[in-house]
Scaffold this motif. Sequence first.
Motif, short mmCIF file in Angstrom:
data_model
loop_
_atom_site.label_atom_id
_atom_site.label_comp_id
_atom_site.label_asym_id
_atom_site.label_seq_id
_atom_site.Cartn_x
_atom_site.Cartn_y
_atom_site.Cartn_z
N ASN A 135 0.82 -1.21 0.00
CA ASN A 135 0.00 0.00 0.00
C ASN A 135 0.85 1.26 0.00
N GLY A 136 2.04 1.19 0.62
CA GLY A 136 2.97 2.31 0.54
C GLY A 136 3.38 2.56 -0.90
N TRP A 137 3.63 1.48 -1.63
CA TRP A 137 3.97 1.60 -3.06
C TRP A 137 2.79 2.19 -3.84
N LEU A 138 1.57 1.75 -3.50
CA LEU A 138 0.39 2.30 -4.16
C LEU A 138 0.25 3.80 -3.90
N GLY A 139 0.67 4.22 -2.69
CA GLY A 139 0.65 5.65 -2.38
C GLY A 139 1.54 6.43 -3.33
N SER A 140 2.68 5.85 -3.68
CA SER A 140 3.57 6.52 -4.64
C SER A 140 2.94 6.57 -6.03
N ARG A 141 2.15 5.53 -6.37
CA ARG A 141 1.48 5.51 -7.66
C ARG A 141 0.36 6.55 -7.74
N VAL A 142 -0.23 6.90 -6.61
CA VAL A 142 -1.24 7.95 -6.59
C VAL A 142 -0.65 9.24 -7.13
N VAL A 143 0.59 9.55 -6.70
CA VAL A 143 1.27 10.75 -7.18
C VAL A 143 1.71 10.56 -8.63
N ALA A 144 2.27 9.38 -8.92
CA ALA A 144 2.79 9.14 -10.27
C ALA A 144 1.70 9.17 -11.34
N THR A 145 0.49 8.76 -10.98
CA THR A 145 -0.62 8.75 -11.95
C THR A 145 -1.47 10.01 -11.87
N GLU A 146 -0.97 11.02 -11.15
CA GLU A 146 -1.66 12.31 -11.03
C GLU A 146 -3.07 12.14 -10.45
N LEU A 147 -3.16 11.40 -9.35
CA LEU A 147 -4.41 11.19 -8.61
C LEU A 147 -5.45 10.42 -9.43
N ALA A 148 -4.99 9.39 -10.15
CA ALA A 148 -5.94 8.56 -10.91
C ALA A 148 -6.93 7.93 -9.94
N GLN A 149 -8.22 8.01 -10.28
CA GLN A 149 -9.27 7.57 -9.36
C GLN A 149 -9.14 6.09 -8.98
N TYR A 150 -8.83 5.24 -9.97
CA TYR A 150 -8.76 3.82 -9.68
C TYR A 150 -7.62 3.49 -8.71
N VAL A 151 -6.52 4.25 -8.79
CA VAL A 151 -5.39 4.02 -7.88
C VAL A 151 -5.77 4.48 -6.47
N ILE A 152 -6.45 5.61 -6.36
CA ILE A 152 -6.88 6.11 -5.05
C ILE A 152 -7.83 5.11 -4.40
N THR A 153 -8.75 4.55 -5.19
CA THR A 153 -9.70 3.57 -4.65
C THR A 153 -8.99 2.31 -4.20
N LEU A 154 -8.05 1.82 -5.00
CA LEU A 154 -7.26 0.63 -4.61
C LEU A 154 -6.47 0.90 -3.34
N HIS A 155 -5.92 2.09 -3.25
CA HIS A 155 -5.14 2.51 -2.08
C HIS A 155 -6.01 2.44 -0.81
N LEU A 156 -7.24 2.91 -0.92
CA LEU A 156 -8.17 2.88 0.21
C LEU A 156 -8.59 1.45 0.55
N LEU A 157 -8.93 0.67 -0.47
CA LEU A 157 -9.39 -0.70 -0.24
C LEU A 157 -8.30 -1.55 0.40
N LEU A 158 -7.05 -1.35 -0.03
CA LEU A 158 -5.96 -2.11 0.56
C LEU A 158 -5.72 -1.70 2.01
N ALA A 159 -5.95 -0.42 2.32
CA ALA A 159 -5.85 0.03 3.71
C ALA A 159 -6.88 -0.69 4.58
#
Length: 339
Positions: A135-159
């Motif tokens: 999930n820490g890695w997914l947090g970096s992808r949130v920035v890398a994908t410019e707040l892509a919605q699907y990455v934010i949702t995955l980030h939350l679900l994994l939390a």
Amino acid sequence: MTSSSSLTDKQEQRFRSLAFLTVIIIYLLILAGGIVRGTGSGMGCPDWPKCFGRWIPPTEISQLPTNYQGIYGAKLKGEVEFNAVKTWIEYVNRLLGVLSGFFVFGTLLASLSYLRKDKTVFFGSLAAFLLIGVNGWLGSRVVATELAQYVITLHLLLAIVVVFALLFVMVRSNAPHLQIKSIPEKTKSVRWLLLMVMVLTLGQIILGTQVREALDAVVKRLGYEQRENWIGNLDMSFYIHRSFSLVVLAFHLAVIYQLRKLPAISWLPTISNALITFVIIEIGTGVIMAYFSVPAIAQPIHLLLAIIMIGLQFVAWLLVNPVTIIAKGYKQDSRLVGV
């Protein structure tokens, strides 16, 4: 022999306390993430893991190069505007993420005392550690994908999955200390009902992320000056999310009614009371957002309450599941076996 047993008891008590504290830290991290989203601070730090190329973020624009927008805005189409408040909101969120990683690692180390007594506790702690790393890695992808919605949702679900893993080891490690009169056959239907409520609550959380995405688009189009018009410009996802809350409420009332009919099991009465309280407050925060122009403070609280609710549902499900509470190496109650 007595000294060794006492040492083991202290180690296990330390683990239980640490596991509980780690759950609190994860919830604080989720709250921080909600604040980041609610204040639009997701790109407060346009790079990762540093923030504007620094380990300690700047507090004023004079600390940045004059061409900082060109440096950090290439990928963001030049849309980089330094805002000290948003930068530090995002940075504190990252610090909490690192802190939670340390706490989960500490929980894993403390779980070593269970290797002989109940390996399930250790493997649950290991799962939490691995998941929070992903999930820490997914947090970096949130920035890398410019707040892509699907990455934010995955980030939350994994939390949420990390929270589940920690709650599991917390309940499992407390198994010998739970006061359980009996678990009758009818709890099988209660377990299924709890699973249904968890699925519905998770669906409501996902619907909420869709509403949040729609709201982001409205804010971008109308700006903060027209906050009072945000709700009126939302799409159908908002109305589905709002109406579905009544379904979630109805199922929660059914669950709480069934839980109250069960024989005394440690924590269940408290969980039942907490569930109905959080459901009511959750709906209340939704009403506040709908009718009071979406105040920023209500958004992260609304999300946090939902995650707490599904965590309570999961703990209740564990408590009425004999496979969970009968741990290898613990004295088993014959009234629970074979249920």
